[in-house]
Write an enzyme that holds these catalytic residues in place. Structure first.
Site, mmCIF file in Angstrom:
data_model
loop_
_atom_site.group_PDB
_atom_site.id
_atom_site.type_symbol
_atom_site.label_atom_id
_atom_site.label_comp_id
_atom_site.label_asym_id
_atom_site.label_seq_id
_atom_site.Cartn_x
_atom_site.Cartn_y
_atom_site.Cartn_z
ATOM 1 N N ASP A 195 115.943 64.220 57.656
ATOM 2 C CA ASP A 195 114.647 64.927 57.705
ATOM 3 C C ASP A 195 113.476 63.992 57.976
ATOM 4 O OD1 ASP A 195 116.048 67.279 56.841
ATOM 5 O OD2 ASP A 195 115.954 66.496 54.804
ATOM 6 N N LYS A 235 113.073 63.181 63.162
ATOM 7 C CA LYS A 235 113.744 62.717 64.397
ATOM 8 C C LYS A 235 113.466 63.653 65.567
ATOM 9 C CE LYS A 235 117.626 62.899 62.148
ATOM 10 N NZ LYS A 235 117.122 63.118 60.785
ATOM 11 N N GLY A 258 118.445 70.191 61.203
ATOM 12 C CA GLY A 258 117.350 71.131 61.457
ATOM 13 C C GLY A 258 116.175 70.363 61.997
ATOM 14 N N HIS A 259 116.215 70.089 63.292
ATOM 15 C CA HIS A 259 115.156 69.285 63.883
ATOM 16 C C HIS A 259 114.010 70.192 64.303
ATOM 17 C CE1 HIS A 259 118.422 66.116 64.953
ATOM 18 N NE2 HIS A 259 118.187 66.223 63.677
ATOM 19 N N GLN A 273 120.948 63.943 60.466
ATOM 20 C CA GLN A 273 120.946 63.403 59.094
ATOM 21 C C GLN A 273 120.395 61.970 59.106
ATOM 22 O OE1 GLN A 273 124.353 64.946 59.960
ATOM 23 N NE2 GLN A 273 123.232 66.803 59.595
ATOM 24 N N THR A 296 126.927 63.119 54.166
ATOM 25 C CA THR A 296 127.401 64.111 55.112
ATOM 26 C C THR A 296 128.808 63.694 55.561
ATOM 27 O OG1 THR A 296 126.638 65.454 56.969
ATOM 28 C CG2 THR A 296 126.451 63.065 57.237
ATOM 29 N N ALA A 310 114.495 72.652 56.827
ATOM 30 C CA ALA A 310 114.258 73.467 58.023
ATOM 31 C C ALA A 310 115.320 74.558 58.164
ATOM 32 C CB ALA A 310 114.254 72.585 59.263
ATOM 33 N N ARG A 337 115.433 74.709 51.257
ATOM 34 C CA ARG A 337 115.501 74.053 49.948
ATOM 35 C C ARG A 337 114.365 73.031 49.781
ATOM 36 N NH1 ARG A 337 121.499 71.712 49.349
ATOM 37 N NH2 ARG A 337 121.183 71.260 51.544
ATOM 38 N N ARG A 394 112.681 69.640 49.115
ATOM 39 C CA ARG A 394 113.221 68.272 49.168
ATOM 40 C C ARG A 394 112.667 67.467 47.997
ATOM 41 N NH1 ARG A 394 111.619 68.069 55.431
ATOM 42 N NH2 ARG A 394 113.356 69.279 56.241
ATOM 43 N N LEU A 408 102.605 59.687 58.320
ATOM 44 C CA LEU A 408 101.591 58.844 57.691
ATOM 45 C C LEU A 408 100.456 59.714 57.151
ATOM 46 C CD1 LEU A 408 100.715 55.822 57.265
ATOM 47 C CD2 LEU A 408 99.243 56.153 59.261
ATOM 48 N N ASP A 409 100.115 60.765 57.890
ATOM 49 C CA ASP A 409 98.998 61.641 57.510
ATOM 50 C C ASP A 409 99.190 62.314 56.155
ATOM 51 O OD1 ASP A 409 101.038 62.869 59.335
ATOM 52 O OD2 ASP A 409 100.112 64.710 58.598
ATOM 53 N N THR A 445 101.373 60.780 63.274
ATOM 54 C CA THR A 445 100.263 61.174 62.405
ATOM 55 C C THR A 445 100.068 62.691 62.356
ATOM 56 O OG1 THR A 445 98.773 60.900 64.285
ATOM 57 C CG2 THR A 445 99.020 58.999 62.822
HETATM 58 P P1 GDP Z 1 114.437 65.850 61.410
HETATM 59 O O1 GDP Z 1 115.593 66.644 60.926
HETATM 60 O O2 GDP Z 1 114.599 64.391 61.167
HETATM 61 O O3 GDP Z 1 114.034 66.167 62.808
HETATM 62 O O4 GDP Z 1 113.219 66.257 60.492
HETATM 63 P P2 GDP Z 1 112.718 67.731 60.163
HETATM 64 O O5 GDP Z 1 112.414 68.430 61.418
HETATM 65 O O6 GDP Z 1 113.597 68.387 59.177
HETATM 66 O O7 GDP Z 1 111.407 67.412 59.356
HETATM 67 C C1 GDP Z 1 110.352 66.885 59.927
HETATM 68 C C2 GDP Z 1 109.199 67.837 59.699
HETATM 69 O O8 GDP Z 1 108.044 67.073 59.680
HETATM 70 C C3 GDP Z 1 109.012 68.828 60.817
HETATM 71 O O9 GDP Z 1 108.455 70.014 60.308
HETATM 72 C C4 GDP Z 1 108.032 68.132 61.739
HETATM 73 O O10 GDP Z 1 107.251 69.016 62.504
HETATM 74 C C5 GDP Z 1 107.193 67.429 60.742
HETATM 75 N N1 GDP Z 1 106.624 66.167 61.207
HETATM 76 C C6 GDP Z 1 107.175 65.226 62.009
HETATM 77 N N2 GDP Z 1 106.360 64.171 62.131
HETATM 78 C C7 GDP Z 1 105.264 64.462 61.392
HETATM 79 C C8 GDP Z 1 104.066 63.755 61.081
HETATM 80 O O11 GDP Z 1 103.845 62.648 61.509
HETATM 81 N N3 GDP Z 1 103.186 64.378 60.238
HETATM 82 C C9 GDP Z 1 103.402 65.604 59.715
HETATM 83 N N4 GDP Z 1 102.480 66.107 58.900
HETATM 84 N N5 GDP Z 1 104.517 66.301 59.973
HETATM 85 C C10 GDP Z 1 105.426 65.736 60.797
#
Ligand code: GDP
Length: 432
Positions: free
Chosen positions: A12, A15, A39-40, A219, A234, A294, A298, A300, A327-328, A409
């Protein structure tokens, strides 16, 4: 030059966004492990897409998306995702290709997943109940059914019958009929047929033709079946080693390796998590960062940045750089802690212990840094960041032993700082 993008924490990490923003430099994006438990989440012009099985590159026209042999495929989930993308105006066309050696997730795998979690009781892993683990179990036990088997209806019938019968014996209350399972599979086979390829041949040819490929992990390193916090992991190799075995390409072909890590840490499911914060700060990270699964919704578990874990990921994967995300989310915190080592039974540990019991006893050793009040959200250059944020990143880099080539960000594509100077992008052969 190829590029591998993978999770450097417990998944999460964001990626999906990073793969999406880098995609235009490649002609193919290939997934090498996992299933539709990933769940990207990708936001493009305000529209939200959740990609579970299909590589995140699909949102870019003309990009070929490859699902490798290391992935386990639930055809129903694959088609549902294709239909959803099509409905949302993404022309999927013939851009999704699936390895003939990828193993299939069948309905009984989902039942077995639920059952084995229920049987573990207190010691449950916290799986997504999608049948991923049992499908990999069948693969290793050499009774799995592969995509390529769909082209042989006779052999398939035998396999499905044997497998369903064996599952019914294992699960006393199960009376699953094998015939409907077979009929459904044969239907899926028709639709899957045009997508099936020998992925190793496909990728090798693409590389010979001078095309660049991005390899997308699901993952994270600490959830890797071999190198993660076993048994709370996993069922596949999420780390860089999985790229070669999961796609049928030589290890040398994986290219540079970019580890995606949040500017703090999260973990979903069970298992040790040394920097976990259960109180107010943990809740604030969860709410500000929308830290809810996503796929499963659940909540986190959230905590401070763990440099021990990142150093570990850097070692296991040979990370060339980090993409530091979210970072934001740290905007407005008065102080930020960074875990630089652990203390375990009175001893200082600088390496992640292999023993899960030992890791569970580890206390984080923190360094505290001032936070920042000016927002970093949406910043696109490093200079736009408040000084305290720049110092925080610099310290993360020092204690992690790897540089942040990308800083994210916000969730939109453009909310990104690319530090071409840091990653020596010239080595990649492109400017991001
Ligand atoms: P992944 O499985 O590694 O792709 O991660 P997820 O998609 O489950 O979780 C990342 C979540 O963080 C998603 O809702 C993205 O839109 C969001 N996200 C990604 N980068 C940033 C960021 O820099 N800032 C914020 N606030 N949200 C982000």
């Amino acid at each position: 030059m190829n590029l591998t993008v993978l999770g450097a924490q417990w998944g999460d990490e964001g990626k999906g966004k990073i793969v999406d923003m880098l995609t235009r430099h490649f002609s193919m994006v290939a997934r090498y492990q996992g299933g539709h438990n990933a769940g990207h989440t990708v936001y493009v012009n305000g529209a939200k897409f959740i990609l579970r099985l299909i590589p995140s590159g699909i949102l870019h026209p003309g990009i070929t998306c490859v699902i490798g042999n290391g992935v386990v495929v639930d055809p129903q989930a694959l088609f549902a995702e294709v239909d959803e993308l099509t409905k949302n105006g993404i022309d999927v066309g013939n851009r999704i290709l699936v390895s003939d050696k990828a193993h299939l997730i069948l309905p009984y795998h989902r039942d077995l997943d639920l059952l084995s979690e229920a049987r573990r009781g207190e010691r449950k892993i916290g799986t997504t109940s999608r049948g991923i683990g049992p499908a990999y179990e069948d693969k290793i036990a050499r009774r799995g059914i592969r995509v390529g088997d769909l082209s042989d209806p006779k052999g398939l019938e035998q396999n499905v019958r044997d497998n369903v019968t064996a599952r019914n014996r294992l699960v006393q209350e199960s009376t699953m009929e094998w015939k409907p399972v077979l009929e459904q599979l044969l239907k899926h086979a028709e639709r899957l047929k045009p997508m099936v390829r020998d992925v190793s041949v496909l990728l090798t040819q693409a590389m010979r033709d001078g095309q660049s490929i991005m390899f997308e992990g699901a993952q994270g390193t600490l959830l890797d079946i071999d190198h993660g916090t076993y048994p709370y992991v996993t069922s596949s190799n999420a780390s860089a080693g999985g790229v070669a075995t999961g796609l049928g390409i030589p290890p040398r072909a994986i290219g540079k390796v970019l580890g995606v890590a949040k500017a703090y840490t999260t973990r979903v499911g069970e298992g040790p998590f040394p920097t976990e914060l259960s109180g107010e700060i943990g809740n604030r990270l969860r709410e500000t960062g929308s830290e809810y699964g996503a796929v499963t919704g659940r909540p986190r578990r959230c905590g401070w940045y763990d440099a021990v874990a990142i150093r570990y990921a850097a070692r296991i994967n040979g990370l060339d750089g980090l993409a530091l995300t979210k970072l934001d989310v740290l905007d407005g915190f008065e102080r930020l802690d960074i875990c630089t080592s652990y203390r375990c039974a009175g001893r200082a540990l600088t390496e992640l212990p292999s023993d899960i019991g030992q890791l569970a006893q580890c206390e984080p050793v923190y360094e505290s840094m001032p936070g920042w009040s000016a927002p970093t959200k949406g910043a696109q250059t490093f200079d736009q960041l408040p000084e305290a944020a720049r110092k925080y990143i610099a310290r993360l880099e020092e204690v992690s032993g790897v540089k942040a080539a990308i800083v994210s960000t916000g969730s939109e594509r453009d909310d990104t700082i690319v530090r071409n100077d840091v990653l020596q992008i010239s080595e990649f052969g492109f400017q991001i």
